[in-house]
Enzyme design. Structure first.
Site, PDB file in Angstrom:
ATOM      1  N   THR A   3     -32.548  -6.763  36.838  1.00 18.22           N
ATOM      2  CA  THR A   3     -31.987  -5.503  37.311  1.00 18.22           C
ATOM      3  C   THR A   3     -33.049  -4.594  37.922  1.00 18.22           C
ATOM      4  OG1 THR A   3     -30.420  -5.702  35.482  1.00 18.22           O
ATOM      5  CG2 THR A   3     -30.454  -3.614  36.653  1.00 18.22           C
ATOM      6  N   LYS A  25     -31.582 -21.143  29.440  1.00 17.06           N
ATOM      7  CA  LYS A  25     -31.875 -19.844  28.842  1.00 17.06           C
ATOM      8  C   LYS A  25     -30.720 -19.548  27.900  1.00 17.06           C
ATOM      9  CE  LYS A  25     -32.064 -14.940  29.655  1.00 17.06           C
ATOM     10  NZ  LYS A  25     -31.904 -13.818  30.611  1.00 17.06           N
ATOM     11  N   GLY A  77     -35.067  -5.514  29.542  1.00 18.91           N
ATOM     12  CA  GLY A  77     -35.455  -4.150  29.222  1.00 18.91           C
ATOM     13  C   GLY A  77     -36.554  -3.566  30.092  1.00 18.91           C
ATOM     14  N   GLY A 116     -30.955  -4.577  31.012  1.00 23.68           N
ATOM     15  CA  GLY A 116     -30.544  -3.635  32.045  1.00 23.68           C
ATOM     16  C   GLY A 116     -30.846  -2.183  31.750  1.00 23.68           C
TER      17      GLY A 116
END
Lengths: 257, 65
Positions: free
Chosen positions: A207, A96, A185, A157
């Site tokens: 998150t 990634k 997001g 986050g």
């Protein structure tokens, strides 16, 4: 089934492993999510490598595939070296790719991203680039050799959900044959369902699950929402209309005078 | 010799990367190493000779998003 490079997966949720209250909470969240791919990172370790080893043995025991990241890298050189170290450590060509350009928003530095992607693709990596919803950058990443694109829907986050739905829809429409994963997001399952209804192939989040009051329950909620959104996209949702359209037939209605 | 290990200067009697890892009690297979910005594969550590002031990065798996 979703095909990402050489790998076919049933789950369309890729889960991050950071920020959980405990290793047990992380493990339970991965199980409840039914995710088959989790993201991991590399960091300096000063305690003989034992904590990092223990973490990775936990991940290995879950039987999931790992997607190492280059999180925190701000230059092409950093990102490329981190990717090579990740390949050596995790024995995978998957990476990634993050090249961060802005401190406050963690917005990708897209020029460096394309350059790093080209270097890594040429070196045999299967690159999952964390990018914006810029169409031209998407094209450049494909030119560089990427076969998956991962646009953000909001800053990492932030939990705000899609801030530019039109941009995401245009991204989907522009790359109809490319696996597209919304990365970053997402805050709530409704956000994930929404981008899946746009036609995205999967969602990567961390998150929103790790920071929830009950991470395992939230992981399952996200999995359900993602499946619902994917099914809804396949079922071809109605387009919004400005005026009312009666759902009950008017013909045959009684007339009272 | 003096080395810069994960950003910290250290004096260690190591001549190879494998010796340095042993002196610093790094154990197991879950390590990735680089010297002066270049990857050193795990199989090459024993034969990788270090020089004074080499910059060594030792990374391990960590949680990530």
């Amino acid at each position: 089934m979703l095909k990402l490079y050489d790998c076919e997966v049933k789950s369309r949720l890729l889960l991050g492993t950071a920020g959980y209250p405990s290793p047990a909470a992380l493990a339970e969240a991965v199980r409840r999510s039914k995710s088959e791919i989790v993201t991991v990172s590399l960091r300096r370790e000063t305690a003989g490598g034992k904590p990092g080893g223990a973490f990775f043995e936990l991940i290995r025991d879950l039987g999931v595939r790992v997607l190492p990241n280059t999180a925190g890298c701000h230059s092409v050189k950093e990102a490329v070296l981190t990717a090579k170290m990740a390949r050596d450590l995790f024995s995978t060509n998957w990476i990634k790719l993050e090249v961060i350009g802005h401190h406050d928003t963690l917005q990708p530095e897209v020029f460096g991203l394309v350059e790093a992607a080209r270097i890594l693709c040429d070196d045999g990596f299967d690159v999952f680039p964390y990018t914006t919803d810029d169409l031209v950058v998407g094209e450049r990443l494909l030119d560089a050799g990427c076969r998956v694109l991962m646009p953000w829907c909001a800053p990492i986050g932030s939990a705000t959900g899609p801030v530019n739905p039109a941009g995401l829809k245009a991204f989907r429409a522009s790359f109809p044959e490319v696996p597209l994963i919304v990365d970053a997001g997402i805050g709530r399952p409704a956000h994930a369902a929404s981008v899946m209804e746009f036609g995205f192939d999967a969602v990567l989040l961390n998150t929103a699950v790790a920071g929830a009051g009950d991470p395992a329950a939230m992981a399952e909620a996200f999995a359900l929402a993602i499946n619902a959104g994917h099914m809804a996209y396949g079922a071809v949702p109605l387009e919004p209309r400005d005026m009312a359209v009666p759902s009950t037939p008017v013909i045959g209605k009684a007339v009272f005078t | 010799m003096t080395f810069i290990v994960n950003g910290d200067e250290q004096d260690l009697p190591a001549s190879t990367l494998a010796e340095l890892l042993e002196l610093l009690d790094y154990q197991g297979n879950w390590l990735a190493t680089a010297v002066n910005g270049e990857l050193v594969h795990r199989d090459d550590r024993a034969g990788f000779t270090l020089d004074h002031q080499d910059r060594i990065e030792i990374l391990t798996p960590m949680q990530g998003g």
